[in-house]
Design an enzyme around this catalytic site. Sequence first.
Site, mmCIF file in Angstrom:
data_model
loop_
_atom_site.group_PDB
_atom_site.id
_atom_site.type_symbol
_atom_site.label_atom_id
_atom_site.label_comp_id
_atom_site.label_asym_id
_atom_site.label_seq_id
_atom_site.Cartn_x
_atom_site.Cartn_y
_atom_site.Cartn_z
ATOM 1 N N ILE A 161 29.018 -16.019 23.022
ATOM 2 C CA ILE A 161 30.398 -15.809 23.469
ATOM 3 C C ILE A 161 31.346 -16.698 22.683
ATOM 4 C CG2 ILE A 161 31.988 -16.009 25.408
ATOM 5 C CD1 ILE A 161 29.589 -15.354 27.250
ATOM 6 N N ASP A 180 28.957 -28.461 20.538
ATOM 7 C CA ASP A 180 27.726 -27.831 20.997
ATOM 8 C C ASP A 180 26.545 -28.652 20.495
ATOM 9 O OD1 ASP A 180 25.481 -26.230 21.532
ATOM 10 O OD2 ASP A 180 26.684 -24.404 21.428
ATOM 11 N N ARG A 243 31.006 -21.311 34.017
ATOM 12 C CA ARG A 243 30.582 -21.550 35.393
ATOM 13 C C ARG A 243 31.538 -22.534 36.054
ATOM 14 N NH1 ARG A 243 28.382 -17.461 35.132
ATOM 15 N NH2 ARG A 243 26.158 -16.966 35.341
ATOM 16 N N GLU A 272 31.124 -19.696 44.157
ATOM 17 C CA GLU A 272 31.190 -18.291 43.774
ATOM 18 C C GLU A 272 31.984 -17.454 44.767
ATOM 19 O OE1 GLU A 272 31.061 -15.128 41.522
ATOM 20 O OE2 GLU A 272 30.321 -17.089 40.901
ATOM 21 N N HIS A 292 35.997 -13.953 38.691
ATOM 22 C CA HIS A 292 34.754 -13.839 37.916
ATOM 23 C C HIS A 292 34.644 -12.429 37.321
ATOM 24 C CE1 HIS A 292 30.467 -15.695 37.579
ATOM 25 N NE2 HIS A 292 30.841 -15.090 36.463
#
Length: 335
Positions: A161, A180, A243, A272, A292
């Site tokens: 992504i 990263d 997330r 969530e 989401h």
Amino acid sequence: MKIMIADYAAAMMEDHTYELKLLTQTHPDWIVKTMVYNPEKLTAFYTEMLDADALLTAFIPVDETLLANAPNLKLISINAMGFNNIDLKATAAHQVSVCAISDYCSTDVAEFTFSLLLSLTKQLKAYDHLLTVEHLWKYNALPPQKRLAEQTLGICGLGKIGQKVAYLAKAFGMKVIAYDPFLPPAVAEKLEIPLVTASQIYAAADIITNHMRLTAANRHFFNTAAFKQMGQGKHPLFINVARGESVDEQALLTALEKKWIKGAGLDVLAVENPVLKNHPLLKRTNVSVTPHAAFYSVNSITELQRISCQNIVNFFAGNHTQVDRFVSEPAKVTK
């Protein structure tokens, strides 16, 4: 063979016809049941799980309690790329295999990320508020913003992504840097994207976007210290489409109040299924929140259902090499 398709009400597909077809077209004897998962009323769910061979889910927390109530379970097929809701030590102890999906929506999430980025940069929500609430037609009621070509995008998590977001950013002429620690440097070199530290991202980026997979090590990665560093830099826009638990939500609110960041685009929140009434991140003209939804497209839903169901079919056919992505595969399932 019994397959359970279950999840929270907000995450359940409206139509399971395609999944049922995929699971039963070569196994008409398979029993496939769908159920909304309600953590307040688990008796019915545990009753169904007693003789279930496989569970297809995205967000149900799989822990020792669930596994103890599913003695026949052999496979958990996650219809998502992440697996942070799964206790892998517990599934291994119960000899339950776990598989997820390597990719089904990276293009959609990258496009959605850029939708948030453009909306925030061009202050669309704030302008909409000016017109619909204040009834003010005045272009310079808001401060002017820099062109994207003059801005630096800091990407946290340069996986599939993140790389597609970088491609879009470069098309707009943006400078791209990335953090990263797990990406081979050769990959970043080929992409011509400098790998830097998180602190360097906070100091140099005009916009920061998070695409890191959630782990125990990076939960609340974006905390008070991180946001304070951003405030000592360019006061960037912050985007999270990964997330919700990657962000300390209280620290984010503090960062907005103290103007350490200019605004935020959030496709996920701390939990969530958040309580939205009086939520402190809503009704802010510099914050865009979506439910989401970044993954959601006709194409991605089809792929999501196809791959997760095919994983189940391949697993029970013994074609383990054809399973898209094993997260945990016990050496021998004896149940």
